[in-house]
Write a protein that holds these residues in place. Structure first.
Motif, PDB file in Angstrom:
ATOM      1  N   HIS A 150      -2.161 -18.195  30.340  1.00 43.44           N
ATOM      2  CA  HIS A 150      -1.591 -18.892  31.476  1.00 43.44           C
ATOM      3  C   HIS A 150      -2.188 -20.266  31.788  1.00 43.44           C
ATOM      4  N   ASP A 151      -3.453 -20.320  32.201  1.00 48.95           N
ATOM      5  CA  ASP A 151      -3.929 -21.554  32.833  1.00 48.95           C
ATOM      6  C   ASP A 151      -5.222 -22.047  32.225  1.00 48.95           C
ATOM      7  N   VAL A 152      -5.402 -23.369  32.304  1.00 47.96           N
ATOM      8  CA  VAL A 152      -6.604 -24.030  31.807  1.00 47.96           C
ATOM      9  C   VAL A 152      -6.832 -25.258  32.664  1.00 47.96           C
ATOM     10  N   GLU A 153      -8.079 -25.579  32.956  1.00 44.86           N
ATOM     11  CA  GLU A 153      -8.384 -26.744  33.792  1.00 44.86           C
ATOM     12  C   GLU A 153      -9.701 -27.366  33.342  1.00 44.86           C
ATOM     13  N   MET A 154      -9.734 -28.705  33.329  1.00 41.00           N
ATOM     14  CA  MET A 154     -10.980 -29.398  33.054  1.00 41.00           C
ATOM     15  C   MET A 154     -11.731 -29.602  34.364  1.00 41.00           C
ATOM     16  N   LEU A 155     -12.981 -29.163  34.392  1.00 36.85           N
ATOM     17  CA  LEU A 155     -13.809 -29.289  35.580  1.00 36.85           C
ATOM     18  C   LEU A 155     -14.423 -30.683  35.654  1.00 36.85           C
ATOM     19  N   PRO A 156     -14.890 -31.089  36.836  1.00 37.16           N
ATOM     20  CA  PRO A 156     -15.502 -32.409  36.972  1.00 37.16           C
ATOM     21  C   PRO A 156     -16.693 -32.634  36.048  1.00 37.16           C
ATOM     22  N   ASN A 157     -17.366 -31.564  35.635  1.00 43.02           N
ATOM     23  CA  ASN A 157     -18.519 -31.708  34.734  1.00 43.02           C
ATOM     24  C   ASN A 157     -18.118 -31.851  33.271  1.00 43.02           C
ATOM     25  N   GLY A 158     -16.805 -31.857  33.001  1.00 42.46           N
ATOM     26  CA  GLY A 158     -16.326 -31.998  31.628  1.00 42.46           C
ATOM     27  C   GLY A 158     -16.124 -30.701  30.889  1.00 42.46           C
ATOM     28  N   ASN A 159     -16.518 -29.592  31.500  1.00 42.07           N
ATOM     29  CA  ASN A 159     -16.285 -28.295  30.886  1.00 42.07           C
ATOM     30  C   ASN A 159     -14.846 -27.846  31.140  1.00 42.07           C
ATOM     31  N   VAL A 160     -14.412 -26.844  30.400  1.00 40.39           N
ATOM     32  CA  VAL A 160     -13.041 -26.356  30.476  1.00 40.39           C
ATOM     33  C   VAL A 160     -13.049 -24.921  30.981  1.00 40.39           C
ATOM     34  N   LEU A 161     -12.290 -24.684  32.051  1.00 44.23           N
ATOM     35  CA  LEU A 161     -12.189 -23.357  32.661  1.00 44.23           C
ATOM     36  C   LEU A 161     -10.918 -22.680  32.158  1.00 44.23           C
ATOM     37  N   ILE A 162     -11.055 -21.421  31.721  1.00 47.96           N
ATOM     38  CA  ILE A 162      -9.949 -20.717  31.081  1.00 47.96           C
ATOM     39  C   ILE A 162      -9.842 -19.303  31.648  1.00 47.96           C
ATOM     40  N   LEU A 163      -8.608 -18.826  31.780  1.00 44.25           N
ATOM     41  CA  LEU A 163      -8.315 -17.474  32.240  1.00 44.25           C
ATOM     42  C   LEU A 163      -8.139 -16.560  31.029  1.00 44.25           C
ATOM     43  N   VAL A 164      -8.723 -15.350  31.111  1.00 48.59           N
ATOM     44  CA  VAL A 164      -8.762 -14.446  29.949  1.00 48.59           C
ATOM     45  C   VAL A 164      -8.404 -13.028  30.373  1.00 48.59           C
ATOM     46  N   TRP A 165      -7.590 -12.359  29.544  1.00 49.75           N
ATOM     47  CA  TRP A 165      -7.417 -10.916  29.677  1.00 49.75           C
ATOM     48  C   TRP A 165      -8.486 -10.218  28.847  1.00 49.75           C
ATOM     49  N   GLU A 166      -9.143  -9.227  29.449  1.00 51.15           N
ATOM     50  CA  GLU A 166     -10.196  -8.464  28.775  1.00 51.15           C
ATOM     51  C   GLU A 166      -9.766  -7.003  28.661  1.00 51.15           C
ATOM     52  N   ARG A 167      -9.762  -6.472  27.456  1.00 51.70           N
ATOM     53  CA  ARG A 167      -9.363  -5.070  27.260  1.00 51.70           C
ATOM     54  C   ARG A 167     -10.519  -4.142  27.616  1.00 51.70           C
ATOM     55  N   ILE A 168     -10.228  -3.177  28.491  1.00 49.04           N
ATOM     56  CA  ILE A 168     -11.163  -2.101  28.808  1.00 49.04           C
ATOM     57  C   ILE A 168     -10.496  -0.810  28.351  1.00 49.04           C
ATOM     58  N   THR A 169     -11.138  -0.088  27.470  1.00 51.46           N
ATOM     59  CA  THR A 169     -10.512   1.127  26.945  1.00 51.46           C
ATOM     60  C   THR A 169     -10.316   2.152  28.058  1.00 51.46           C
ATOM     61  N   GLU A 170      -9.338   2.999  27.870  1.00 47.27           N
ATOM     62  CA  GLU A 170      -9.069   4.029  28.880  1.00 47.27           C
ATOM     63  C   GLU A 170     -10.307   4.901  29.098  1.00 47.27           C
ATOM     64  N   ALA A 171     -11.026   5.208  28.026  1.00 46.25           N
ATOM     65  CA  ALA A 171     -12.213   6.054  28.159  1.00 46.25           C
ATOM     66  C   ALA A 171     -13.255   5.411  29.066  1.00 46.25           C
ATOM     67  N   THR A 172     -13.496   4.107  28.848  1.00 50.62           N
ATOM     68  CA  THR A 172     -14.478   3.403  29.674  1.00 50.62           C
ATOM     69  C   THR A 172     -13.977   3.251  31.101  1.00 50.62           C
ATOM     70  N   ALA A 173     -12.717   2.847  31.257  1.00 52.90           N
ATOM     71  CA  ALA A 173     -12.160   2.622  32.590  1.00 52.90           C
ATOM     72  C   ALA A 173     -12.195   3.892  33.424  1.00 52.90           C
ATOM     73  N   THR A 174     -11.901   5.029  32.808  1.00 52.45           N
ATOM     74  CA  THR A 174     -11.869   6.305  33.538  1.00 52.45           C
ATOM     75  C   THR A 174     -13.241   6.665  34.073  1.00 52.45           C
ATOM     76  N   THR A 175     -14.283   6.400  33.308  1.00 53.04           N
ATOM     77  CA  THR A 175     -15.640   6.717  33.774  1.00 53.04           C
ATOM     78  C   THR A 175     -16.058   5.845  34.952  1.00 53.04           C
ATOM     79  N   GLN A 176     -15.336   4.737  35.180  1.00 49.57           N
ATOM     80  CA  GLN A 176     -15.668   3.848  36.290  1.00 49.57           C
ATOM     81  C   GLN A 176     -14.736   4.023  37.481  1.00 49.57           C
TER      82      GLN A 176
END
Length: 441
Positions: A150-176
Motif C-alpha cells: 500500500h504505502d511508502v513515505e520518505m521521512l525528513p531524515n531521508g529514510n523510507v517508511l514502509i507498511l508490511v504484512w507479517e505472517r503469524i502462523t495459526e499455531a503461534t497466534a493461537t498460543t497468544q
C-alpha cells in the motif's frame, strides 16, 4: 403597432445607412468604423478535456493534480482543464503509492510479480527513481512471511517508511490468544536507511495485542480498560483470509514524531510513537510518550476497543492526511471514510488533540471541524483527500475520479475518469513547487 414599426424601419433604412436607429446615437462613419463592434474573441479560450464535467473558473485552485492509477503501470500529472502534462509509465504495476518528492525524484511501491502474499494492495518493491524513471534505489521485501504493501513515505531524515504484512502462523497466534482461523497477517512498520539498506526502526502490531477469550493465555485482559492495546480478535468472525487489519495508508507528523496509520478493517486511525527505539517499540514503555509501542491515540471507531462512549464516525477509511505547510486547517487531519455499509462516502476534517490521551469509558474522539458528503460520492475502497492552498479540498473518489470542493461545499471541479476508472490517491502540486518547476513542464 406592427404598421408603425414597419414605417420606422423603412425610414431608418432610407435615410443614412451609417446612422443607427436602435436608440444608440453612435454614428458609424468611415472615420469611426468600429462603433458597436462584436466582442473580440478570447485569444486564449479555456479548452476542457472531455473528462472534465464541472469547471468553475472563479472557484477552482489552478494547481496540478497527480493522478495515481490504482494498481496500474502508470500515473499522470494534469492541470484543471484535464490536460495531461506528463505521464509516468512503469515496467511493472504499482502497489499502490507513488509521489513526486520535493527534489523532483519519484518514490513508489511496486508489485513483485512472484509475490506469495497477494492481498489487495500488495507490493513488495520500493523504488526511488529520477523523473525519466531510471531506478536510483530499490528495496525488496516479498517472502512467504513478509510483503510490503500500500504505502511508502520518505521521512525528513531521508529514510523510507514502509507498511508490511507479517505472517503469524495459526499455531503461534493461537498460543497468544487469537481465535482467528488459519495464519494471520497483522501490520508492521519498517524504516529503511536507503544508504545502507538496513532496517533502522520497526514497530509490530502483534507486540501490542489483547484478547478476552482465554484467561490462561498471554495478553489476556479487559479490552475496554486497555484502549492502548489492539483486540486481536476484533474481526475474528468476519475475516477468513488472515488479513485481519488491512492497514492501507499512513502519514508522519514531524513535529510530534508520531505516525498516523489507517486501519481499514478496524475502521480506525492508530497513532504510534516513532520516537521509540526498536526495542522500546516492542514494549509498553519508553519513547517521548512513555508508552513504548502501545497505541498513544486512536479514533474513528471506539467499538474496536469495546468503548461505548464516543461517536463511531468511520465505516472503512483511507489516507489519514495531516494538514501541513501552512494550508488552511493546518494541524487538523483529513480522512476519507469509504462508507461501505452506508453506500456513501464522506470526508472528515478532524482536530488533532495537542496531547494524546486514551481514557477507558470516555469519549476519546477528536472534534469534527468540517465534513463533506454527496449522494454521488461513493467508493467502497481506495480514495483520499488533500487540502489545497486556497482552502478547497481535492478528493479522490477511487472508483470515479476527482472532485474539488470549496469550504462552502460547492463543487468547483469534477473529473470523470471514465468507465473502469480506478485511482489510488491524488496529490496536489503548485506549478511553482520546487518539485515541479525544475521539470520544465
Amino acid at each position: 403597432m406592427k404598421i408603425q414599426s414597419t414605417i420606422k424601419y423603412f425610414l431608418c433604412a432610407s435615410i443614412f445607412a451609417f446612422v443607427s436607429c436602435s436608440g444608440d446615437d453612435t454614428i458609424v462613419t468611415p472615420t469611426n468604423p468600429t462603433a458597436n463592434p462584436d466582442p473580440a474573441p478570447d485569444p486564449n479560450p479555456i479548452v476542457l478535456a472531455d473528462e472534465v464535467e464541472i469547471y468553475e473558473a472563479d472557484k477552482i485552485h489552478n494547481n496540478l493534480t497527480l493522478a495515481i492509477v490504482n494498481g496500474g503501470d502508470n500515473a499522470f500529472l494534469m492541470d484543471k482543464t484535464g490536460e495531461k502534462l506528463h505521464e509516468f509509465n512503469f515496467p511493472n504495476q504499482l502497489g499502490n503509492d507513488f509521489e513526486i518528492l520535493p527534489n523532483g525524484k519519484l518514490l513508489g511501491i511496486f508489485k513483485d510479480e512472484n509475490a506469495t502474499i497477494i492481498f489487495g494492495g500488495y507490493g513488495g518493491i520500493a523504488r526511488i527513481m529520477d523523473f525519466e524513471g531510471n531506478i536510483e534505489w530499490e528495496y525488496s521485501l516479498s517472502t512467504t512471511n513478509f510483503v510490503m504493501h500500500h504505502d511508502v513515505e520518505m521521512l525528513p531524515n531521508g529514510n523510507v517508511l514502509i507498511l508490511v504484512w507479517e505472517r503469524i502462523t495459526e499455531a503461534t497466534a493461537t498460543t497468544q490468544g487469537s481465535t482467528n482461523t488459519g495464519d494471520i497477517y497483522p501490520e508492521k512498520l519498517i524504516e529503511i536507511n536507503p544508504t545502507t539498506n538496513t532496517i533502522v526502526w520497526e514497530w509490530r502490531s502483534f507486540d501490542h495485542i489483547i484478547h478476552d477469550s482465554d484467561a490462561t493465555l498471554p495478553n489476556y485482559g479487559d479490552i475496554s480498560q486497555n484502549p492502548q492495546k489492539i483486540d486481536i480478535n476484533y474481526n475474528a468472525q468476519e475475516i477468513a483470509n488472515g488479513d485481519i487489519m488491512h492497514a492501507n495508508g499512513f502519514d508522519y507528523d514531524d513535529d510530534k514524531d508520531v505516525i498516523y496509520l489507517s486501519v481499514n478493517y478496524y475502521d480506525e486511525v492508530w497513532v504510534i510513537d516513532h520516537s521509540t527505539t526498536t526495542a522500546e517499540a516492542a514494549t509498553n514503555t519508553g519513547g517521548n510518550y512513555g508508552k513504548g509501542g502501545d497505541l498513544i491515540y486512536r479514533f474513528g471507531n471506539p467499538l474496536a476497543y469495546d468503548n461505548t462512549v464516543g461517536e463511531v464516525r468511520s465505516d472503512r477509511n483511507h489516507y489519514p492526511n495531516l494538514l501541513e505547510n501552512g494550508v488552511p486547517g493546518e494541524g487538523n487531519m483529513l480522512v476519507y471514510v469509504n462508507g461501505l455499509n452506508a453506500n456513501v462516502s464522506k470526508i472528515l476534517e478532524l482536530e488533532m488533540p495537542q496531547n494524546f490521551t486514551l481514557t477507558p469509558d470516555a469519549d476519546n474522539e477528536p472534534n469534527l471541524v468540517w465534513s463533506y458528503e454527496n449522494p454521488d460520492l461513493f467508493s467502497s475502497k481506495i480514495s483520499g483527500a488533500v487540502r489545497l492552498n486556497n482552502g478547497n479540498t481535492l478528493i479522490c473518489e477511487g472508483d470515479f475520479g476527482f472532485w474539488e470542493i470549496t469550504p462552502q461545499k460547492e463543487i468547483a471541479w469534477r473529473y470523470n475518469g471514465g468507465d473502469g476508472a480506478g485511482f489510488w490517491r491524488c496529490y496536489d502540486y503548485e506549478s511553482d513547487d520546487e518539485a515541479i518547476s525544475s521539470l520544465g513542464l
